[in-house]
Design a protein around this motif. Structure first.
Motif, PDB file in Angstrom:
ATOM      1  N   THR A   1       0.825  -1.187   0.255  1.00 23.48           N
ATOM      2  CA  THR A   1      -0.023   0.125  -0.005  1.00 23.48           C
ATOM      3  C   THR A   1       0.873   1.252   0.013  1.00 23.48           C
ATOM      4  OG1 THR A   1      -1.848  -1.193   1.277  1.00 23.48           O
ATOM      5  CG2 THR A   1      -1.780   1.476   1.129  1.00 23.48           C
ATOM      6  N   GLY A   2       1.746   1.388   1.144  1.00 27.53           N
ATOM      7  CA  GLY A   2       2.562   2.575   1.176  1.00 27.53           C
ATOM      8  C   GLY A   2       3.622   2.537  -0.069  1.00 27.53           C
ATOM      9  N   ALA A   3       4.110   1.515  -0.642  1.00 31.41           N
ATOM     10  CA  ALA A   3       5.171   1.391  -1.467  1.00 31.41           C
ATOM     11  C   ALA A   3       4.412   1.717  -2.812  1.00 31.41           C
ATOM     12  CB  ALA A   3       5.533   0.072  -1.426  1.00 31.41           C
ATOM     13  N   ARG A   4       3.196   1.681  -3.138  1.00 35.04           N
ATOM     14  CA  ARG A   4       2.636   1.883  -4.349  1.00 35.04           C
ATOM     15  C   ARG A   4       2.488   3.352  -4.330  1.00 35.04           C
ATOM     16  NH1 ARG A   4      -1.249  -1.621  -3.988  1.00 35.04           N
ATOM     17  NH2 ARG A   4      -0.013  -3.488  -5.049  1.00 35.04           N
ATOM     18  N   ARG A   5       2.053   4.165  -3.558  1.00 36.39           N
ATOM     19  CA  ARG A   5       2.030   5.420  -3.490  1.00 36.39           C
ATOM     20  C   ARG A   5       3.257   5.926  -3.542  1.00 36.39           C
ATOM     21  NH1 ARG A   5      -0.970   9.507   0.794  1.00 36.39           N
ATOM     22  NH2 ARG A   5       0.530  11.424   0.386  1.00 36.39           N
ATOM     23  N   TYR A   6       4.107   5.466  -2.758  1.00 34.29           N
ATOM     24  CA  TYR A   6       5.724   5.996  -3.106  1.00 34.29           C
ATOM     25  C   TYR A   6       5.991   6.068  -4.477  1.00 34.29           C
ATOM     26  CZ  TYR A   6      10.533   6.791  -1.793  1.00 34.29           C
ATOM     27  OH  TYR A   6      11.905   7.130  -1.604  1.00 34.29           O
ATOM     28  N   MET A   7       6.123   4.828  -4.898  1.00 29.80           N
ATOM     29  CA  MET A   7       6.545   4.994  -6.655  1.00 29.80           C
ATOM     30  C   MET A   7       5.710   5.762  -7.598  1.00 29.80           C
ATOM     31  SD  MET A   7       8.897   3.115  -6.196  1.00 29.80           S
ATOM     32  CE  MET A   7       9.460   3.040  -7.817  1.00 29.80           C
ATOM     33  N   ALA A   8       4.350   5.766  -7.315  1.00 28.56           N
ATOM     34  CA  ALA A   8       3.408   6.687  -8.141  1.00 28.56           C
ATOM     35  C   ALA A   8       4.034   8.038  -8.075  1.00 28.56           C
ATOM     36  CB  ALA A   8       1.928   6.376  -7.890  1.00 28.56           C
ATOM     37  N   GLN A   9       4.261   8.556  -6.942  1.00 29.85           N
ATOM     38  CA  GLN A   9       4.505   9.852  -6.659  1.00 29.85           C
ATOM     39  C   GLN A   9       5.925  10.213  -7.115  1.00 29.85           C
ATOM     40  OE1 GLN A   9       2.997  10.282  -2.173  1.00 29.85           O
ATOM     41  NE2 GLN A   9       3.397  12.320  -3.072  1.00 29.85           N
ATOM     42  N   GLN A  10       6.782   9.233  -7.191  1.00 30.39           N
ATOM     43  CA  GLN A  10       8.255   9.289  -7.439  1.00 30.39           C
ATOM     44  C   GLN A  10       8.420   9.432  -8.743  1.00 30.39           C
ATOM     45  OE1 GLN A  10      11.324   6.014  -7.085  1.00 30.39           O
ATOM     46  NE2 GLN A  10      12.115   7.556  -5.777  1.00 30.39           N
ATOM     47  N   LYS A  11       7.368   8.569  -9.511  1.00 28.56           N
ATOM     48  CA  LYS A  11       7.151   8.553 -11.128  1.00 28.56           C
ATOM     49  C   LYS A  11       6.714   9.967 -11.599  1.00 28.56           C
ATOM     50  CE  LYS A  11       5.248   6.001 -14.765  1.00 28.56           C
ATOM     51  NZ  LYS A  11       4.262   4.773 -15.342  1.00 28.56           N
ATOM     52  N   ALA A  12       5.829  10.702 -10.632  1.00 26.66           N
ATOM     53  CA  ALA A  12       5.390  11.958 -11.017  1.00 26.66           C
ATOM     54  C   ALA A  12       6.347  13.044 -10.874  1.00 26.66           C
ATOM     55  CB  ALA A  12       3.994  12.056 -10.614  1.00 26.66           C
ATOM     56  N   GLY A  13       7.533  12.700 -10.137  1.00 27.07           N
ATOM     57  CA  GLY A  13       8.323  13.736  -9.921  1.00 27.07           C
ATOM     58  C   GLY A  13       8.185  14.513  -8.410  1.00 27.07           C
ATOM     59  N   GLU A  14       7.501  13.883  -7.652  1.00 24.92           N
ATOM     60  CA  GLU A  14       7.153  14.419  -6.308  1.00 24.92           C
ATOM     61  C   GLU A  14       8.025  13.622  -5.328  1.00 24.92           C
ATOM     62  OE1 GLU A  14       2.219  15.183  -6.984  1.00 24.92           O
ATOM     63  OE2 GLU A  14       2.834  13.551  -5.648  1.00 24.92           O
ATOM     64  N   MET A  15       8.092  14.424  -4.033  1.00 21.43           N
ATOM     65  CA  MET A  15       8.778  13.904  -2.926  1.00 21.43           C
ATOM     66  C   MET A  15       7.701  13.122  -2.438  1.00 21.43           C
ATOM     67  SD  MET A  15      11.380  13.782  -1.204  1.00 21.43           S
ATOM     68  CE  MET A  15      12.408  15.227  -1.966  1.00 21.43           C
ATOM     69  N   PRO A  16       7.764  11.809  -2.196  1.00 15.67           N
ATOM     70  CA  PRO A  16       6.972  10.864  -1.942  1.00 15.67           C
ATOM     71  C   PRO A  16       6.541  10.971  -0.266  1.00 15.67           C
ATOM     72  CG  PRO A  16       8.519   9.511  -3.427  1.00 15.67           C
ATOM     73  CD  PRO A  16       8.919  10.925  -3.108  1.00 15.67           C
ATOM     74  N   TRP A  17       5.090  10.846  -0.339  1.00 12.45           N
ATOM     75  CA  TRP A  17       4.738  10.886   1.427  1.00 12.45           C
ATOM     76  C   TRP A  17       4.964  12.012   1.688  1.00 12.45           C
ATOM     77  CZ3 TRP A  17       0.543   8.096   3.411  1.00 12.45           C
ATOM     78  CH2 TRP A  17       0.480   6.819   2.648  1.00 12.45           C
ATOM     79  N   ASN A  18       5.398  13.117   1.288  1.00 11.07           N
ATOM     80  CA  ASN A  18       5.811  14.463   1.856  1.00 11.07           C
ATOM     81  C   ASN A  18       4.423  15.219   2.512  1.00 11.07           C
ATOM     82  OD1 ASN A  18       6.549  17.689   1.673  1.00 11.07           O
ATOM     83  ND2 ASN A  18       8.366  16.193   2.131  1.00 11.07           N
ATOM     84  N   THR A  19       4.556  15.678   3.991  1.00  7.69           N
ATOM     85  CA  THR A  19       3.447  16.805   4.481  1.00  7.69           C
ATOM     86  C   THR A  19       3.525  17.965   3.989  1.00  7.69           C
ATOM     87  OG1 THR A  19       4.566  16.843   6.368  1.00  7.69           O
ATOM     88  CG2 THR A  19       3.274  15.001   5.930  1.00  7.69           C
ATOM     89  N   VAL A  20       4.624  18.478   3.406  1.00  5.86           N
ATOM     90  CA  VAL A  20       4.521  19.877   3.158  1.00  5.86           C
ATOM     91  C   VAL A  20       4.278  20.045   1.776  1.00  5.86           C
ATOM     92  CG1 VAL A  20       6.219  21.841   2.589  1.00  5.86           C
ATOM     93  CG2 VAL A  20       6.597  20.107   4.676  1.00  5.86           C
ATOM     94  N   HIS A  21       4.324  19.115   0.730  1.00  5.70           N
ATOM     95  CA  HIS A  21       4.158  19.335  -0.827  1.00  5.70           C
ATOM     96  C   HIS A  21       2.885  18.361  -0.999  1.00  5.70           C
ATOM     97  CE1 HIS A  21       7.445  21.904  -1.066  1.00  5.70           C
ATOM     98  NE2 HIS A  21       8.345  21.089  -0.644  1.00  5.70           N
ATOM     99  N   PRO A  22       1.579  18.654  -1.088  1.00  3.17           N
ATOM    100  CA  PRO A  22       0.695  17.884  -1.430  1.00  3.17           C
ATOM    101  C   PRO A  22       0.556  17.144  -2.773  1.00  3.17           C
ATOM    102  CG  PRO A  22      -0.247  20.322  -0.604  1.00  3.17           C
ATOM    103  CD  PRO A  22       1.199  20.168  -0.853  1.00  3.17           C
ATOM    104  N   THR A  23       0.120  15.774  -2.816  1.00  2.00           N
ATOM    105  CA  THR A  23       0.378  15.039  -3.996  1.00  2.00           C
ATOM    106  C   THR A  23      -0.835  15.595  -5.017  1.00  2.00           C
ATOM    107  OG1 THR A  23       0.369  13.119  -4.797  1.00  2.00           O
ATOM    108  CG2 THR A  23      -0.991  13.374  -3.016  1.00  2.00           C
ATOM    109  N   ALA A  24      -0.457  15.493  -6.158  1.00  2.00           N
ATOM    110  CA  ALA A  24      -1.388  15.772  -7.185  1.00  2.00           C
ATOM    111  C   ALA A  24      -1.610  14.373  -7.951  1.00  2.00           C
ATOM    112  CB  ALA A  24      -0.774  16.556  -8.344  1.00  2.00           C
ATOM    113  N   VAL A  25      -0.956  13.269  -7.365  1.00  2.75           N
ATOM    114  CA  VAL A  25      -1.389  11.884  -7.986  1.00  2.75           C
ATOM    115  C   VAL A  25      -2.645  11.193  -7.652  1.00  2.75           C
ATOM    116  CG1 VAL A  25      -0.400   9.681  -8.044  1.00  2.75           C
ATOM    117  CG2 VAL A  25       1.288  11.408  -7.948  1.00  2.75           C
ATOM    118  N   THR A  26      -3.339  10.960  -8.536  1.00  2.00           N
ATOM    119  CA  THR A  26      -4.744  10.250  -8.265  1.00  2.00           C
ATOM    120  C   THR A  26      -4.804   9.008  -7.695  1.00  2.00           C
ATOM    121  OG1 THR A  26      -4.946   9.281 -10.381  1.00  2.00           O
ATOM    122  CG2 THR A  26      -5.527  11.683 -10.248  1.00  2.00           C
ATOM    123  N   ASP A  27      -5.900   8.514  -7.095  1.00  2.82           N
ATOM    124  CA  ASP A  27      -5.906   7.331  -6.447  1.00  2.82           C
ATOM    125  C   ASP A  27      -5.937   6.113  -7.832  1.00  2.82           C
ATOM    126  OD1 ASP A  27      -6.505   8.209  -3.973  1.00  2.82           O
ATOM    127  OD2 ASP A  27      -8.789   7.961  -3.941  1.00  2.82           O
TER     128      ASP A  27
END
Length: 222
Positions: A65-91
């Protein structure tokens, strides 16, 4: 081992040999690791030793569960699971992301997996009322985790701190039969490294240490 050598060569081990990690050695590792400091010396850490393959497979499932979101955010160029920068990655993007074997396989291949829990009733969360994610409580358990890895290095073993499973913390606590009021700090697969690194890449002291203020003069040994 000489202390500084251990500190400079304790790396994140994800590939393990078939060598076992006997209870006798594991007990010695933890017997030395237990001298880690904790807030008020309350020693609220608890270590669950997992060898059961059935439990490991459930750990793999929960880690995804956590790893899937981590990789999706990383692929989108985001800092995964970061609380300062909200994610734009969809479910939908997260659900369609593949979890690399390297993020879960160590849970299967290590001779032992350690789950580090912490009793939240025994920690002082000084930052609990600040408008940010809490970090201070970790000071009462992560020294124990790191001491375990240093002690393992001294014994010729190694491991890696993983936290992806925390996204499914309630299910993991239920799996382990943990009492109410406990939290998961880390899951650490532990075993004999396939390759022992001797040179680690880290920032130089002057790159992250300054005098008096954040923008002060860098600390050097000159």
């Amino acid at each position: 081992m000489e202390l500084y050598e251990a500190m400079r060569t304790t790396h994140a081990v994800r590939d393990f040999t078939d060598d076992p990690l006997p209870d006798e050695i594991l007990a010695r590792i933890l017997d030395n690791a237990r001298f880690a400091p904790s807030g008020g010396n309350r020693q609220g850490g608890h270590v669950v030793v997992v060898r059961s393959q059935e439990t490991r497979e459930r750990l793999v499932e929960l880690t995804a569960t956590g790893a899937r979101r981590y990789m999706a955010q990383q692929k989108a160029g985001e800092m995964p699971w970061n609380t300062v920068h909200p994610t734009a990655v969809t479910d939908e993007q997260i659900a369609g992301t593949r979890v690399p074997r390297g993020m879960t396989e160590p849970l299967r291949t290590a001779p032992v997996v350690l789950v580090f829990l912490v009793d939240l009733g025994a920690v002082a969360s000084i930052d609990s009322e600040l408008d940010r994610v809490g970090v201070v409580s970790g000071a009462s358990v992560y020294p124990l985790v790191w001491n375990t890895l240093l002690a393992a290095r001294n014994e010729g073993f190694g491991g890696v701190i993983t936290t992806m499973v925390v996204a499914e913390e309630p299910a993991l606590l239920e799996l382990l039969g943990a009492p109410e009021g406990y939290a998961v700090a880390a899951v650490v697969p532990l075993g004999k490294p396939v390759k022992q690194l001797t040179k680690l890449r880290r920032q130089a002291v002057e790159e992250f240490v300054t005098l008096e203020t954040y923008s002060g003069t860098p600390l050097t040994d000159d």
